[in-house]
Design an enzyme around this catalytic site. Structure first.
Site, PDB file in Angstrom:
ATOM      1  N   SER A  91       0.809  -1.224   0.000  1.00  0.00           N
ATOM      2  CA  SER A  91       0.000   0.000   0.000  1.00  0.00           C
ATOM      3  C   SER A  91       0.837   1.266   0.000  1.00  0.00           C
ATOM      4  O   SER A  91       0.292   2.366  -0.009  1.00  0.00           O
ATOM      5  CB  SER A  91      -0.895   0.043   1.234  1.00  0.00           C
ATOM      6  OG  SER A  91      -1.682  -1.110   1.276  1.00  0.00           O
ATOM      7  N   THR A 193      -2.301   2.906   4.186  1.00  0.00           N
ATOM      8  CA  THR A 193      -1.457   4.101   4.172  1.00  0.00           C
ATOM      9  C   THR A 193      -0.695   4.253   5.481  1.00  0.00           C
ATOM     10  O   THR A 193      -1.271   4.043   6.543  1.00  0.00           O
ATOM     11  CB  THR A 193      -2.384   5.330   4.042  1.00  0.00           C
ATOM     12  OG1 THR A 193      -3.006   5.266   2.777  1.00  0.00           O
ATOM     13  CG2 THR A 193      -1.647   6.635   4.199  1.00  0.00           C
ATOM     14  N   THR A 211       1.455   6.833   0.549  1.00  0.00           N
ATOM     15  CA  THR A 211       0.562   5.758   0.112  1.00  0.00           C
ATOM     16  C   THR A 211       0.660   5.528  -1.390  1.00  0.00           C
ATOM     17  O   THR A 211       1.064   6.432  -2.138  1.00  0.00           O
ATOM     18  CB  THR A 211      -0.907   6.112   0.466  1.00  0.00           C
ATOM     19  OG1 THR A 211      -1.742   4.979   0.261  1.00  0.00           O
ATOM     20  CG2 THR A 211      -1.425   7.259  -0.377  1.00  0.00           C
ATOM     21  N   ARG A 221      -6.365   9.165 -10.401  1.00  0.00           N
ATOM     22  CA  ARG A 221      -7.001   9.436  -9.101  1.00  0.00           C
ATOM     23  C   ARG A 221      -5.948   9.838  -8.052  1.00  0.00           C
ATOM     24  O   ARG A 221      -4.902   9.231  -7.912  1.00  0.00           O
ATOM     25  CB  ARG A 221      -7.753   8.186  -8.647  1.00  0.00           C
ATOM     26  CG  ARG A 221      -8.512   8.344  -7.321  1.00  0.00           C
ATOM     27  CD  ARG A 221      -7.750   7.785  -6.145  1.00  0.00           C
ATOM     28  NE  ARG A 221      -8.540   7.761  -4.920  1.00  0.00           N
ATOM     29  CZ  ARG A 221      -8.052   7.518  -3.720  1.00  0.00           C
ATOM     30  NH1 ARG A 221      -6.768   7.263  -3.568  1.00  0.00           N
ATOM     31  NH2 ARG A 221      -8.821   7.513  -2.662  1.00  0.00           N
ATOM     32  N   THR A 244      -6.343   7.313   7.402  1.00  0.00           N
ATOM     33  CA  THR A 244      -6.231   6.181   6.494  1.00  0.00           C
ATOM     34  C   THR A 244      -7.642   5.750   6.127  1.00  0.00           C
ATOM     35  O   THR A 244      -8.598   6.087   6.816  1.00  0.00           O
ATOM     36  CB  THR A 244      -5.427   5.018   7.138  1.00  0.00           C
ATOM     37  OG1 THR A 244      -5.286   3.965   6.186  1.00  0.00           O
ATOM     38  CG2 THR A 244      -6.114   4.478   8.371  1.00  0.00           C
ATOM     39  N   GLY A 245      -7.747   5.016   5.023  1.00  0.00           N
ATOM     40  CA  GLY A 245      -9.073   4.562   4.610  1.00  0.00           C
ATOM     41  C   GLY A 245      -9.515   5.230   3.328  1.00  0.00           C
ATOM     42  O   GLY A 245      -8.698   5.714   2.553  1.00  0.00           O
TER      43      GLY A 245
HETATM   44  N1  ASP Z   1      -6.350   7.018   2.178  1.00  0.00           N
HETATM   45  C1  ASP Z   1      -5.735   6.328   1.063  1.00  0.00           C
HETATM   46  C2  ASP Z   1      -6.315   6.830  -0.214  1.00  0.00           C
HETATM   47  O1  ASP Z   1      -7.516   7.042  -0.279  1.00  0.00           O
HETATM   48  C3  ASP Z   1      -5.924   4.869   1.107  1.00  0.00           C
HETATM   49  C4  ASP Z   1      -5.437   4.189   2.329  1.00  0.00           C
HETATM   50  O2  ASP Z   1      -5.538   4.664   3.427  1.00  0.00           O
HETATM   51  O3  ASP Z   1      -4.911   3.115   2.168  1.00  0.00           O
HETATM   52  O4  ASP Z   1      -5.593   6.943  -1.173  1.00  0.00           O
END
Ligand code: ASP
Length: 334
Positions: A91, A193, A211, A221, A244-245
């Protein structure tokens, strides 16, 4: 060493006893956290301290060593570099999952105690975006460089191009292509992340976030992680937060900024993270049940916390010779 006691008294005064009690409940697994939540004695704060999203013990330890030597920003950069350089972490950095065209693109940002910030988005072929982000902050008049411009800047600064798509991530991607079914919902396996925050012995705070973004995202994106205020925010007077998320949910609530603002209002880190998650839920009533968003936060006194929508979010705290991985409290039950 800066005397934090006056600030601390003011800060504690702002928090009601109810607030403190709620935060005690939120932090039950660690008695040392209980003490740091309650005391007005700056000597009992476990600082210097490093906190990061997900289980990142070795990376936190690298960071803490530099922070203990008074190199706060080096700590953030080197700790995160260690994750970026690990091909097994799918990630972040080398080995990150590609977008749906099979291209690995990286996002990162950094923010320091002087309220400076640097960021790179959609960076290809360079495994250490946090280091490039630091140079954007320190050596350019800008905050964000994106795409080809970010790559050119990195090459000019001596970074080497390399293929970031490992065999593992490539074979998983080829498997994914068989159905090419992209669900905007994410689960814990498809994201982790690294967001890292650190406080040194003077009470100065810095943070970083790196990330490869959501696996199999659309080409082009960019998520929350390189956006100051979304994936990361530091206000050296108050504290810091990182996310994160599902980046889209963090972006539309400017979640890390919001978390720091909640701490400014007197909330503890855990309460502030929870309030930011509640805002996300409130604004995404139809969809939040299928999404994960998690925040961690650190305040000026070394108090810390985390909160997420879904269970399963963990964060790691490292100080002195302690490493603790916490299960964050979550809105949805296990
Ligand atoms: N927040 C990150 C993103 O949307 C993804 C992640 O936390 O893994 O790119």
């Amino acid at each position: 060493m800066k005397d934090l006691s006056t600030d601390r008294r003011r800060f504690i005064k702002q928090a009601s006893m109810g607030t403190i009690a709620a935060s005690i409940a939120a932090c039950t697994p660690n008695t040392e956290v209980l003490q740091s939540e309650l005391t007005e004695d700056p000597k009992s704060s476990p600082i210097p301290l490093v906190i990061s999203t997900w289980p990142h013990i070795a990376d936190n330890q690298i960071a803490l060593l530099a922070v203990q030597e008074g190199r706060l920003l080096d700590g953030i950069e080197k700790g995160i570099n260690n994750v970026e350089n690990n091909p097994k972490d799918q990630s972040v950095g080398l080995g990150g999952r590609p977008d749906r065209s099979g291209i690995v693109t990286l996002d990162a940002c950094i923010m320091d105690r002087k309220h400076r910030a640097g960021s790179v988005c959609y960076l290809k072929d360079i495994k250490n975006p946090i280091s490039v982000a630091r140079l954007v902050m320190e050596e350019t008049p800008h905050v964000i460089l994106a795409g080809d411009g970010a790559l050119q800047f990195a090459l000019d600064k001596g970074f080497k191009k390399e293929n970031l798509l490992t065999d593992q991530s490539k074979s998983e991607y080829l498997e994914w292509l068989k159905t090419a079914e992209y669900k905007p919902q994410i689960n814990v396996e498809l994201h982790d992340t690294i967001g890292m925050l650190a406080i040194d012995e003077r009470g100065d705070i810095s943070g970083g976030c790196s990330t490869s973004g959501l696996g199999y995202k659309m080409q082009g994106r960019v998520g929350d992680s390189p956006i100051i205020g979304a994936g990361l925010f530091v206000d050296n007077e108050i504290g810091a937060a990182t996310a994160t998320g599902m980046g889209e949910l963090v972006l539309t609530t400017l979640g890390s900024f919001l978390t720091v603002e909640f701490m400014r209002q007197g909330m503890t880190p855990t309460e502030a993270c929870k309030a930011a998650v509640m805002r996300t839920i409130e604004k995404n009533k139809e969809t939040y049940k299928d999404m994960q968003v998690g925040y961690i936060a650190l305040d000026k006194f070394g108090r810390f916390g985390g909160y997420s929508i879904q269970p399963g979010f963990q964060y790691t705290v490292t100080y002195q010779d302690h490493n603790k991985v916490f299960d964050a409290q979550s809105y949805l039950p296990k």
